[in-house]
Design a protein around this motif. Structure first.
Motif, PDB file in Angstrom:
ATOM      1  N   THR A  37      -0.026   1.577  -3.226  1.00 12.71           N
ATOM      2  CA  THR A  37      -1.328   1.115  -2.740  1.00 12.71           C
ATOM      3  C   THR A  37      -1.169  -0.006  -1.728  1.00 12.71           C
ATOM      4  O   THR A  37      -1.816  -0.011  -0.665  1.00 12.71           O
ATOM      5  CB  THR A  37      -2.202   0.651  -3.913  1.00 12.71           C
ATOM      6  N   LEU A  38      -0.296  -0.972  -2.024  1.00 10.24           N
ATOM      7  CA  LEU A  38      -0.089  -2.085  -1.103  1.00 10.24           C
ATOM      8  C   LEU A  38       0.487  -1.604   0.221  1.00 10.24           C
ATOM      9  O   LEU A  38       0.054  -2.044   1.295  1.00 10.24           O
ATOM     10  CB  LEU A  38       0.854  -3.116  -1.734  1.00 10.24           C
ATOM     11  N   ILE A  39       1.438  -0.683   0.156  1.00 13.91           N
ATOM     12  CA  ILE A  39       2.005  -0.140   1.394  1.00 13.91           C
ATOM     13  C   ILE A  39       0.924   0.598   2.182  1.00 13.91           C
ATOM     14  O   ILE A  39       0.749   0.386   3.386  1.00 13.91           O
ATOM     15  CB  ILE A  39       3.185   0.795   1.088  1.00 13.91           C
ATOM     16  N   GLY A  40       0.174   1.460   1.505  1.00 20.99           N
ATOM     17  CA  GLY A  40      -0.889   2.207   2.179  1.00 20.99           C
ATOM     18  C   GLY A  40      -1.920   1.305   2.819  1.00 20.99           C
ATOM     19  O   GLY A  40      -2.431   1.593   3.908  1.00 20.99           O
ATOM     20  N   ASN A  41      -2.196   0.188   2.167  1.00 19.62           N
ATOM     21  CA  ASN A  41      -3.204  -0.748   2.685  1.00 19.62           C
ATOM     22  C   ASN A  41      -2.713  -1.541   3.891  1.00 19.62           C
ATOM     23  O   ASN A  41      -3.506  -2.241   4.531  1.00 19.62           O
ATOM     24  CB  ASN A  41      -3.640  -1.711   1.586  1.00 19.62           C
TER      25      ASN A  41
END
Length: 264
Positions: free
Chosen positions: A187-191
């Protein structure tokens, strides 16, 4: 690939397009379709024309595919317009490619606004020529209030560079004490990717018979369906696009799970 439909003059194919459109709209529609537009140069070479003639013809295809994608009900259409590697091409070709956004948008922007299409861009915007930036920014600004399909141009885009910038941003957050090691997840990478506000692509289409990703959305395409067609981009018409959606609709997407019959 789905069986090919016979393509005649536009006036003869319009009724067929209408019928096929209704067919695909009655089934599951991919929210996000990404296309690697390939084959402009080969299209021109086959006709003994300069490569830039192929790029100009490909621009017309962008209009056709944008319209039919919007008619189908696709929410996001991402078009790989210019990669970070394309700067290696001859200067004359690069200069022409940098003029195309201005020509396309000056011609078709009123139509995009009328169709409620929102224009966006991913890629390294700052190093583009001023006239290219101005054309893109104008389209972004004038369609900002539209809430229909997003037409997302990947311009001066490279997935590896995107991932490097993403990692740098996450490292900065860690250095500033804003995140812990265990906070780093998908999620953090995608964000922190350029596409953070967009759904991941459901379908990737590449034209011209090439079967590779060419540094395009390497993270985002993890679970997309891939389709490679021999059709050159300038020849990729509405029926080609509809066929690709029908092919997508025929597939069983399991995302690492199993289907009802227990098949992996």
């Amino acid at each position: 690939m789905l069986g090919k439909l016979i393509r005649k003059k536009n006036v003869e194919t319009e009724p067929l397009i209408s019928v096929e459109l209704e067919s695909v709209k009655s089934k599951h529609i991919p929210a996000h379709v990404a296309i690697i537009m390939d084959g402009n140069g080969r299209w021109a070479k086959k006709r003994n024309l300069p490569r830039i003639a192929g790029h100009h013809e490909g621009m017309k295809t962008v209009r056709k595919i944008t319209r039919v994608a919007n008619d189908i009900g696709i929410k996001v259409l991402t078009l790989y317009a210019f990669s970070t590697e394309n700067w290696k091409r001859p200067k004359l070709e690069i200069d022409f490619l940098m003029k195309l956004p201005g020509e396309f948008l000056s011609t078709y922007l009123p139509e995009l606004i009328e169709q409620n299409v929102r224009v966006e861009m991913i890629g390294n915007f700052d190093v583009l020529p001023e006239h290219t930036k101005n054309a893109i920014q104008r389209a972004i600004d004038e369609t900002a209030e539209n809430d229909g399909m997003t037409l997302n141009f990947a311009m001066n885009y490279g997935s590896r560079l995107e991932l490097i910038q993403c990692m740098q941003e996450i490292a900065k957050l860690a250095t500033e004490g804003k995140i812990e090691l265990e906070d780093i997840d998908e999620t953090l990478i995608g964000n922190n990717l350029m596409t953070a506000h967009l759904p991941e692509p459901d379908l990737l289409i590449r034209t011209s018979g090439e079967v590779r990703l060419s540094n395009f959305m390497l993270w985002q395409l993890a679970y997309a369906e891939f389709s490679f067609t021999d059709v050159l981009w300038p020849d990729f018409d509405e029926l080609c696009m509809i066929n690709e959606i029908k092919e997508f609709q025929s597939r069983n997407r399991r995302f690492g799970s199993v289907n009802e019959e227990g098949d992996a």
